[in-house]
Design an enzyme around this catalytic site. Sequence first.
Site, mmCIF file in Angstrom:
data_model
loop_
_atom_site.group_PDB
_atom_site.id
_atom_site.type_symbol
_atom_site.label_atom_id
_atom_site.label_comp_id
_atom_site.label_asym_id
_atom_site.label_seq_id
_atom_site.Cartn_x
_atom_site.Cartn_y
_atom_site.Cartn_z
ATOM 1 N N TYR A 152 1.416 -1.174 0.089
ATOM 2 C CA TYR A 152 0.243 -0.302 -0.225
ATOM 3 C C TYR A 152 0.900 1.295 -0.358
ATOM 4 O O TYR A 152 0.755 2.153 -0.825
ATOM 5 C CB TYR A 152 -0.920 -0.315 1.294
ATOM 6 C CG TYR A 152 -2.039 1.127 1.208
ATOM 7 C CD1 TYR A 152 -3.180 0.781 0.315
ATOM 8 C CD2 TYR A 152 -1.226 2.113 1.732
ATOM 9 C CE1 TYR A 152 -4.134 2.222 0.175
ATOM 10 C CE2 TYR A 152 -2.749 3.326 2.478
ATOM 11 C CZ TYR A 152 -3.832 3.114 1.301
ATOM 12 O OH TYR A 152 -4.098 4.237 1.423
ATOM 13 N N SER A 188 4.397 -14.881 36.786
ATOM 14 C CA SER A 188 3.231 -16.464 36.438
ATOM 15 C C SER A 188 5.025 -17.109 36.138
ATOM 16 O O SER A 188 4.384 -18.042 36.120
ATOM 17 C CB SER A 188 3.246 -16.702 34.838
ATOM 18 O OG SER A 188 3.701 -16.193 33.877
ATOM 19 N N GLY A 189 5.958 -17.090 36.087
ATOM 20 C CA GLY A 189 7.441 -17.885 36.214
ATOM 21 C C GLY A 189 7.740 -18.033 35.006
ATOM 22 O O GLY A 189 8.728 -18.463 34.458
ATOM 23 N N GLY A 190 6.684 -17.619 33.829
ATOM 24 C CA GLY A 190 7.152 -17.107 32.492
ATOM 25 C C GLY A 190 8.085 -16.330 32.088
ATOM 26 O O GLY A 190 8.367 -15.279 32.752
ATOM 27 N N ILE A 191 8.515 -16.014 30.778
ATOM 28 C CA ILE A 191 9.739 -15.547 30.615
ATOM 29 C C ILE A 191 9.076 -13.848 31.000
ATOM 30 O O ILE A 191 9.591 -13.225 30.766
ATOM 31 C CB ILE A 191 10.256 -15.550 29.278
ATOM 32 C CG1 ILE A 191 11.724 -14.865 29.063
ATOM 33 C CG2 ILE A 191 8.836 -15.641 28.306
ATOM 34 C CD1 ILE A 191 12.252 -15.492 27.837
ATOM 35 N N SER A 240 6.283 -11.869 32.147
ATOM 36 C CA SER A 240 5.752 -11.050 33.774
ATOM 37 C C SER A 240 7.025 -11.289 33.914
ATOM 38 O O SER A 240 7.520 -10.213 34.413
ATOM 39 C CB SER A 240 4.541 -12.075 33.825
ATOM 40 O OG SER A 240 5.414 -13.340 34.352
ATOM 41 N N THR A 241 8.384 -11.998 34.110
ATOM 42 C CA THR A 241 9.700 -12.317 34.732
ATOM 43 C C THR A 241 10.557 -10.406 33.812
ATOM 44 O O THR A 241 10.427 -9.888 34.827
ATOM 45 C CB THR A 241 9.972 -13.135 34.339
ATOM 46 O OG1 THR A 241 9.904 -14.622 34.982
ATOM 47 C CG2 THR A 241 11.399 -13.523 35.028
ATOM 48 N N LYS A 291 8.191 -12.600 20.916
ATOM 49 C CA LYS A 291 8.525 -14.134 21.899
ATOM 50 C C LYS A 291 10.590 -13.903 22.353
ATOM 51 O O LYS A 291 10.867 -13.728 23.154
ATOM 52 C CB LYS A 291 8.008 -15.439 21.517
ATOM 53 C CG LYS A 291 7.657 -16.320 23.135
ATOM 54 C CD LYS A 291 6.911 -16.353 23.607
ATOM 55 C CE LYS A 291 7.213 -16.333 25.259
ATOM 56 N NZ LYS A 291 6.596 -16.922 25.727
#
Length: 515
Positions: free
Chosen positions: A84, A226-229, A231-232, A371
């Site tokens: 575009y 949460s222990g995930g990447i 949020s850490t 990610k």
Amino acid sequence: MQVQNKVIIIDFGSQYTQLIARRIREAGVYSEIHPCTVSMDELKALEPSALVLSGGPASVGSTDSPGIDDAIFAMNLPILGICYGMQLIAYKFSGKVEPSTNREYGRSTLEFSEDCLLWDSLSQKKTLTVWMSHGDTVLSPPPGFKVLARTDGVDIAAMGNVDRKIYAVQFHPEVAHTEDGFKILHNFLFKVAGLKPDWSMSSFIEDAIQNMSKAIGDEHVVCGLSGGIDSTVVAVLLHKAIGKRLHCILVDNGVLRHGEGQEVVETLREHFDLNLKYVQAQERFLSRLEGVVDPEEKRKIIGHTFIEVFDEEARSIPGVRWLAQGTLYPDVIESVSFKGPSAVIKSHHNVGGLPEKMNLKLVEPLRELFKDEARKVAVELGIPDVIVWRHPFPGPGLAIRIIGEITAERLDILRQADRIVQAELQTSDWYRKVWQGFAVLLPLKTVGVMGDERTYENVVALRIVDSVDAMTADWSRVPSEILARMSNRIINEVRGVNRVVFDISSKPPSTIEWE
Ligand code: XMP
């Protein structure tokens, strides 16, 4: 920020806009996306070194199509128009653009018509496989523009005004399917625009810390871990920006993996001096999940209960004004319009709900990253490998991996089976090779034989997939010896399981989780 070279991408709503930003950052040049409604004053204040006009779903000829101020061209910056963006350049400079009779989607063969800086070190190839998706076509180039390439479907697949450093391509150099697409973007940045690579993940970190510290001032922030990447990383960045005014909360919802809550808390406490509260709310979640079979219902119960618990905890911290979230770019494109007019695709489970309920301002420093970029930030921040490489784990946890009713006994069976899958992936060095691997407990029993006894027990499915972004995935070709070990160990060690199956479906049409 210290960088001198900055590319501003003007977004006309393409699904690929963020990918352009990411490719430019990968090339070591800072880039930011702004909506096509950005004012000239705002744009000038950003002090861009070059501009990219993104693709988008509109047709330049229609009355409601997004446009840009002509004064942009008077800034005399190098410009690359994509799809575009190319049609808009042709239209603005009085070329001829029309809706295509011959629409091209997907792969096409690009033939170079003329040597130019954009094709630098490529033109000996004569042709490239490129990814096209467009509705309009440029039929004649504007005065001062040369035709640089064609395809079977369109005579003008690239054009350029060399003196003004304005180039435009009808295909998408940012997508992996375009052969040498990254080289073309590099050529625009370094050969056409003469930029220098002066940006890296450490500049991102420096910048994010500075911006958050300025925006938050002396207020307090609450962050769910949460222990995930994701949020850490958010917590560690915020900790660097505002120190003890960050309050982290980890809610154990009773459907985490074996020992996960405790392990995450210990790792984080050991490495970072975070204010961290571990809330044991297992009972509240599990009692509400009792007898629930429908996966959507499970998701809703877990979502609402999480908001309730988190809200109670956050309210007990005085002076909290902000909520930090580890939202990544794919969550954003899947949920809302990204700054500009990008099409809404679907509402996302992790975005929304909480901020409205809590009436807090949102801080989302990873909103523009993918990610693997978040992973690079994590490594740079010294976050330990067990978190950096942890497989994605859904918010509703094991609740959606137990098909059917969740009971303490079934949770225990799945946790033990899943622990074996994790351990075997780790010891065989396959854990990092795959996107995600886990066990699923099915709601059926089958016949087996153990010793001389006939058994009638549960079936566990193994789901191990390769993916780059979870949008598509394929089952991982894990060596059969590893699968055999997982199966033997699960059947021998987990009481209540007599059969293990391996899921060989791709996404689409299947999904990664079984629900
Ligand atoms: P599906 O099953 O849709 O999953 O192919 C795609 C990816 O998303 C993860 N997933 C979730 N992640 N909250 C999350 O944070 C959720 O509710 C959720 N549901 C699925 C899934 O594990 C896979 O990586």
